[in-house]
Design an enzyme around this catalytic site. Structure first.
Site, PDB file in Angstrom:
ATOM      1  N   CYS A  83       0.821  -1.209   0.000  1.00  0.00           N
ATOM      2  CA  CYS A  83       0.000   0.000   0.000  1.00  0.00           C
ATOM      3  C   CYS A  83       0.862   1.270   0.000  1.00  0.00           C
ATOM      4  O   CYS A  83       1.477   1.594  -0.995  1.00  0.00           O
ATOM      5  CB  CYS A  83      -1.000  -0.031   1.154  1.00  0.00           C
ATOM      6  SG  CYS A  83      -2.331   1.163   0.902  1.00  0.00           S
ATOM      7  N   HIS A  92      -3.844  -5.238   0.390  1.00  0.00           N
ATOM      8  CA  HIS A  92      -3.403  -5.579   1.748  1.00  0.00           C
ATOM      9  C   HIS A  92      -3.496  -7.089   2.015  1.00  0.00           C
ATOM     10  O   HIS A  92      -4.454  -7.545   2.655  1.00  0.00           O
ATOM     11  CB  HIS A  92      -4.259  -4.836   2.779  1.00  0.00           C
ATOM     12  CG  HIS A  92      -3.925  -3.381   2.906  1.00  0.00           C
ATOM     13  ND1 HIS A  92      -2.892  -2.922   3.697  1.00  0.00           N
ATOM     14  CD2 HIS A  92      -4.475  -2.296   2.326  1.00  0.00           C
ATOM     15  CE1 HIS A  92      -2.829  -1.606   3.617  1.00  0.00           C
ATOM     16  NE2 HIS A  92      -3.774  -1.197   2.790  1.00  0.00           N
ATOM     17  N   GLU A  95      -1.905  -8.722   4.137  1.00  0.00           N
ATOM     18  CA  GLU A  95      -1.789  -8.988   5.585  1.00  0.00           C
ATOM     19  C   GLU A  95      -3.156  -8.966   6.259  1.00  0.00           C
ATOM     20  O   GLU A  95      -3.319  -9.529   7.339  1.00  0.00           O
ATOM     21  CB  GLU A  95      -0.805  -7.991   6.233  1.00  0.00           C
ATOM     22  CG  GLU A  95      -1.382  -6.637   6.661  1.00  0.00           C
ATOM     23  CD  GLU A  95      -1.697  -5.696   5.495  1.00  0.00           C
ATOM     24  OE1 GLU A  95      -1.467  -6.076   4.326  1.00  0.00           O
ATOM     25  OE2 GLU A  95      -2.191  -4.583   5.762  1.00  0.00           O
TER      26      GLU A  95
END
Ligand code: MN
Length: 258
Positions: free
Chosen positions: A124, A228, A230
């Site tokens: 990001c 993202h 994660e």
């Protein structure tokens, strides 16, 4: 085998901004990172080390070099917008939150990591910062700069939700991971890469043509994604492969050298 050590970039939060429930903490500043990044590195088999906020001495190459020497790779995390002074002459769009010192710290980490042949994964904001480091730039605000039917800033959705598809370029790190030419990803960015930096190639893009992934053709294991993983990996385990591949490349390089 010893776990690769990954420096996870952090941000500074002033205690008084933590809100009413944390009034007892309001006198101090805190270096913070979303636990999702730490979990992802751990789950993928790495040892996450949260990067300290080195606010006053980030220009000190010796100190920052020692920090970079302690790890095998750097994970550049998400966060505030990057100060436009790093890529443009002026700020003209919806940019409210900036932390110019964080930008400079992380640009220094990138510089030293490349010099010391360390791996870098950007996510990001980290994706955008890496692009800027290599001489690229970004759209300051997708809504104002572009026409798109896709909701890149998926604010009202759960953050794990798949918001838009991305096409994956053949013969890229991402295609070796996903083995598909189209995947669905979450999306939480109001800015986007405009011009790619030097020696970077696009590895993923959304249907409206925005770049969502790139890798370096010059440096090994230096690559980034706009989405993202994660946040996604707890729901979509294949997204953990991004972190696993980052660590695998570090491990493979180690075994080549030993
Ligand atoms: Mn997007």
């Amino acid at each position: 085998m010893v776990r690769p050590k990954i420096l996870v970039s952090s941000f500074l939060r002033e205690g008084y901004k933590l809100g009413k429930n944390f009034e007892m903490l309001s006198d101090f500043d805190y270096g913070m990172v979303s636990q999702n990044y730490v979990n992802a590195v751990l789950e993928a088999g790495g040892l996450p080390i949260v990067s300290p906020q080195i606010r006053k001495t980030y220009k000190d190459n010796t100190l920052m070099g020692e920090l970079v020497d302690t790890v095998d790779g750097i994970l550049l995390t998400g966060g505030y917008d990057i100060d436009p002074e790093n890529y443009d002459k002026y700020s003209y769009k919806k940019i409210k939150f900036l932390d110019g010192i964080r930008d400079k710290q992380e640009l220094k980490l990138i510089e030293l990591a490349l010099k010391k042949d360390k791996a870098i994964l950007g996510i990001c904001r980290g994706f955008q910062l890496l692009n800027i480091y290599f001489g690229g730039d970004i759209y300051q605000d997708i809504k104002q700069d572009l026409e798109t039917e896709y909701l890149h800033f998926g604010g009202r959705f759960p953050k794990c939700k798949k918001i838009h598809p991305v096409s994956i370029e053949k013969d890229s790190i991402l295609s070796s991971i996903f083995n598909q030419d189209l995947i669905e990803v979450n999306s939480f960015h109001h800015q986007a890469v405009r011009k790619l930096g030097d020696n970077l190639i696009k590895t993923a893009y959304s249907p409206d043509g925005l770049i969502e992934g790139f890798e370096s053709t010059k440096y090994e294991n230096v690559w980034a994604v706009q989405w993202h993983p994660e946040i996604m990996f707890s729901y979509y385990p294949e997204q953990l492969l991004i972190f696993k591949e980052f660590l695998n490349k570090i491990k493979n390089k180690r075994s080549d050298q030993s």
